[in-house]
Design an enzyme around this catalytic site. Structure first.
Site, PDB file in Angstrom:
ATOM      1  CD  GLU A  41      -2.491   1.397   2.669  1.00 38.62           C
ATOM      2  OE1 GLU A  41      -2.625   2.554   3.148  1.00 38.62           O
ATOM      3  OE2 GLU A  41      -2.902   0.372   3.249  1.00 38.62           O
ATOM      4  NE  ARG A  45       0.653   8.132   5.838  1.00 34.76           N
ATOM      5  CZ  ARG A  45       0.741   7.254   6.815  1.00 34.76           C
ATOM      6  NH1 ARG A  45       1.926   6.982   7.338  1.00 34.76           N
ATOM      7  NH2 ARG A  45      -0.332   6.639   7.286  1.00 34.76           N
ATOM      8  CB  THR A  69      -2.534   8.683   2.781  1.00 34.66           C
ATOM      9  OG1 THR A  69      -1.790   7.741   3.562  1.00 34.66           O
ATOM     10  CG2 THR A  69      -2.793   9.903   3.666  1.00 34.66           C
ATOM     11  CE  LYS A 129      -6.000   2.682   7.176  1.00 31.53           C
ATOM     12  NZ  LYS A 129      -5.285   3.642   6.320  1.00 31.53           N
TER      13      LYS A 129
END
Length: 207
Positions: A41, A45, A69, A129
């Site tokens: 994943e 960021r 993210t 999640k």
């Protein structure tokens, strides 16, 4: 046809990666694939995320790759263009969820309480999640949620070698997300052998 969730459940632990230099992505993918965790994943960021995903996909076409993210529809578009199999977001943004559904890409949004789980279910989701897992009550909170709701979870945030098997022992948990096996400083310094050992250690624990 094997679904993303089925593939994640087979791998069990998803390495969550913040990579600063996309030129190192293919080598990192090699370390993951060859040491038993053929999944990543790659989080948004860092500015290198999109190119890193592209490089991983080109080097390992069969690897399971997600973007993390993801906060905007633009990042969804960039993720799909880069070749991801799934999208992960830290929270539940209905706009992002609906856009992913419209674009036909699996999204696993973050939730950590009953109200958010119900909102996700209202959007037609059953794969979520649990984030941030440990600060949100950890295994105890997750057991309470899974006792009530017919959904599956990928706990992420504070998951470590000490507690990963506690999470995976919950029937509704299909995989966990973690960063401990791919420290950013080891990627930056190209410590591939050390990374390989950390990744292989995770794979051994899961066998």
């Amino acid at each position: 046809m094997t679904t993303v969730k089925q593939r994640l459940s087979e791998i069990k632990v998803v390495p969550v990666i913040a990579i600063k230099d996309a030129s190192k992505a293919a080598k990192l993918a090699q370390v993951l694939v060859e040491n038993g965790l053929p999944c990543a994943e790659v989080t948004f960021r860092t500015p290198a995320a999109v190119q890193a995903i592209k490089n991983m996909r080109e080097a390992y076409p069969d690897m399971l790759i997600g973007s993390g993210t993801v906060l905007t529809t633009k990042q969804v578009d960039e993720s799909i263009e880069a070749g991801v199999d799934f999208v992960v977001s830290p929270g539940l943004n209905p706009t992002t969820v609906k856009y992913c559904q419209q674009r036909g890409v699996q999204i696993v949004p973050g939730v950590n309480n009953p109200s958010l789980v119900e909102q996700a279910m209202e959007l037609g989701l059953d794969t979520l999640k649990f984030f941030p897992a440990e600060p949100s009550g950890g295994v105890s909170m997750l057991k309470a949620l899974t006792a009530v709701y017919p959904v599956s979870f990928m706990p992420t945030g504070g998951v470590s070698p000490k507690n990963v098997n506690d999470y995976l022992a919950i029937p509704a948990v299909f995989a966990c997300g973690g960063t401990w096996m791919i420290p950013t400083d080891l990627i930056d310094n190209e410590k591939w052998d050390e990374l390989a050992t950390l990744v292989a250690d995770v794979a051994k624990v899961l066998d």
